[in-house]
Design a protein around this motif. Structure first.
Motif, short mmCIF file in Angstrom:
data_model
loop_
_atom_site.label_atom_id
_atom_site.label_comp_id
_atom_site.label_asym_id
_atom_site.label_seq_id
_atom_site.Cartn_x
_atom_site.Cartn_y
_atom_site.Cartn_z
N SER A 12 -3.82 5.79 -8.14
CA SER A 12 -3.82 4.87 -7.13
C SER A 12 -4.81 5.56 -6.06
N ARG A 16 -1.38 1.10 -1.07
CA ARG A 16 0.14 1.45 -0.72
C ARG A 16 0.27 3.00 -0.96
N ASN A 17 0.01 3.31 -2.24
CA ASN A 17 0.11 4.47 -2.81
C ASN A 17 -0.75 5.60 -2.83
N GLY A 21 -1.33 9.03 -4.73
CA GLY A 21 -2.47 9.00 -5.58
C GLY A 21 -3.64 10.04 -5.54
N SER A 61 -3.09 0.46 -6.49
CA SER A 61 -1.73 0.54 -6.24
C SER A 61 -1.24 -0.93 -6.84
N ALA A 87 4.25 5.89 -9.24
CA ALA A 87 5.36 4.83 -8.63
C ALA A 87 5.93 3.97 -9.93
N LEU A 90 4.51 0.59 -11.04
CA LEU A 90 2.95 0.64 -11.96
C LEU A 90 3.49 1.24 -13.25
N SER A 211 9.23 3.66 1.25
CA SER A 211 7.75 4.02 1.09
C SER A 211 7.54 4.99 2.24
#
Length: 383
Positions: A12, A16-17, A21, A61, A87, A90, A211
């Motif tokens: 990612s 969002r990650n 990532g 993400s 995550a 994923l 998160s």
């Protein structure tokens, strides 16, 4: 040297990650550089050492893109080792791709217990989420016999949050806490309702399994509120970026961490904690746990390649037989499911701009600051 051994990953780099990532990518690259600097690795049965090569694609993400990336890595790139994404959602998306092809998935980034099922082939590196936050309850109870109420926050529909809540509830019930679960769709839109719920409950402990961005929002709201919890534990607080976001107001926040560079683990093979932290920093990332766990996944896969060869069934059997220590801590999985059972979480606390390990006592570097310093209204400054 023989042809390169290809390790593939969906990472990612955006979405969002992206914060985690980019650290994952730094951990993967750090391992590749360390192995190749040592003239590569020797797969069991091979006559010579071979270099390793990292093949990765950005999944933004997105679970769908992560699954598509895994298919490309296995089919077009023919990678010998498939490293999972960051995550749980994923990782769940990638797992069926690996399973259909009879491949092992080296899971460094999906902490949800339900990723690991009997008959699956996911090698877990992490302490699972069911044991992620229980140390916060244990820490508080060890210091405070009068604490009675804990509020646990997570996003609705989050498997990670739901499993974290179940784990905390089990520990909290044993410790004689009353647990209130507060869920939300988005803290950006639901923050006023969440804060109103917390004000009604007046908890001694506030714990969040959300998160990074949501938890920074929550931390700022708590700083500006009239609430006075004795301890606040946020998953985000284990990241160096948490202190960058809050500055001096990070003081006293607690966070669960899979790994910290100051832990004095003595490895059976591979680098020590200081060396691992140094090579991760050399890749331009702080040595937070997302980078460390990605490095550790590659290190365990490397060990299995060296002991058993490149076939996935051989790799799986080798991983199931391992009970060892690395810079990341103990590695030992349940041979039926691949769930990690040997590795333990630690708790960190921000103290004067530094992240210190404060739990459990055998590895702690400082006594916990409890109760947390009180806040002084809307400015968010601490006494």
């Amino acid at each position: 040297m023989a042809g390169a051994i290809r390790f593939g990953a969906s990472v990612s780099v955006s979405g969002r990650n992206a914060l985690q990532g980019r650290q994952v990518l730094a951990g993967l690259r750090a391992w590749v550089e360390a192995v190749n600097a040592g003239e590569g690795l020797r797969v069991h049965g091979a006559s010579a050492r071979a270099p390793v090569r990292l093949v990765y694609y950005d999944d933004a993400s997105s679970p769908a893109r992560a699954a598509a990336n895994a298919e490309r890595l296995l089919d077009a790139d023919a990678v010998e080792v498939l490293i999972g994404p960051y995550a749980s959602d994923l990782t769940r998306a990638v797992l069926p791709v690996a399973r259909r092809r009879g491949r092992v998935l080296w899971n460094h980034g999906g902490a949800s217990d339900d990723i690991h099922t009997e008959g699956g082939r996911a090698v877990g590196i992490l302490t699972p989420v069911s044991r992620y936050l229980g140390g916060l309850i244990e820490l508080a109870r060890s210091l405070d016999r009068n604490a009675a109420r804990v509020a646990l926050l997570h996003r609705r529909g989050s498997g990670f949050g739901r499993l974290a809540a179940l784990g905390v509830r089990a520990v909290a019930t044993d410790a004689m806490f009353v647990t209130d679960v507060v869920t939300y769709s988005s803290l950006g839109s639901d923050l006023s309702g969440v804060m109103a719920s917390l004000e009604r409950q007046s908890p001694d402990l506030v714990i969040s399994a959300g998160s990074f961005d949501d938890e920074v929002v929550l931390a700022r709201a708590l700083l500006e509120s009239g609430l006075r919890p004795k301890a606040v534990g946020l998953a985000a607080a284990a990241m160096q970026e948490f202190s960058h976001a809050l500055g001096t107001h990070a003081e006293g926040f607690l966070g669960p961490s899979q790994w910290e560079p100051r832990l004095a683990y003595v490895p059976d093979f591979g680098p020590g904690p200081d060396e691992a932290a140094e090579v991760i920093r050399a890749q331009g990332a702080p040595p937070d746990y997302p980078a460390a766990q990605a490095y550790a996944a590659c290190l365990i896969a490397q060990r299995c390649l060296e002991e058993a060869g490149a076939g996935d069934e051989s790799l799986w059997r080798a991983a199931c037989a391992l009970d060892c220590g690395t810079f990341f801590g103990r590695f030992h999985i349940d041979p039926a499911t691949g769930l990690q059972v040997g590795h333990e979480m630690v708790l960190v606390q921000w103290r004067r701009g530094r992240k210190l390990v404060v739990w459990p006592p055998p590895v702690s570097k400082a006594r916990p600051l409890y109760p947390r310093p009180q806040w002084t209204g809307a400015s968010g400054s601490a006494n």
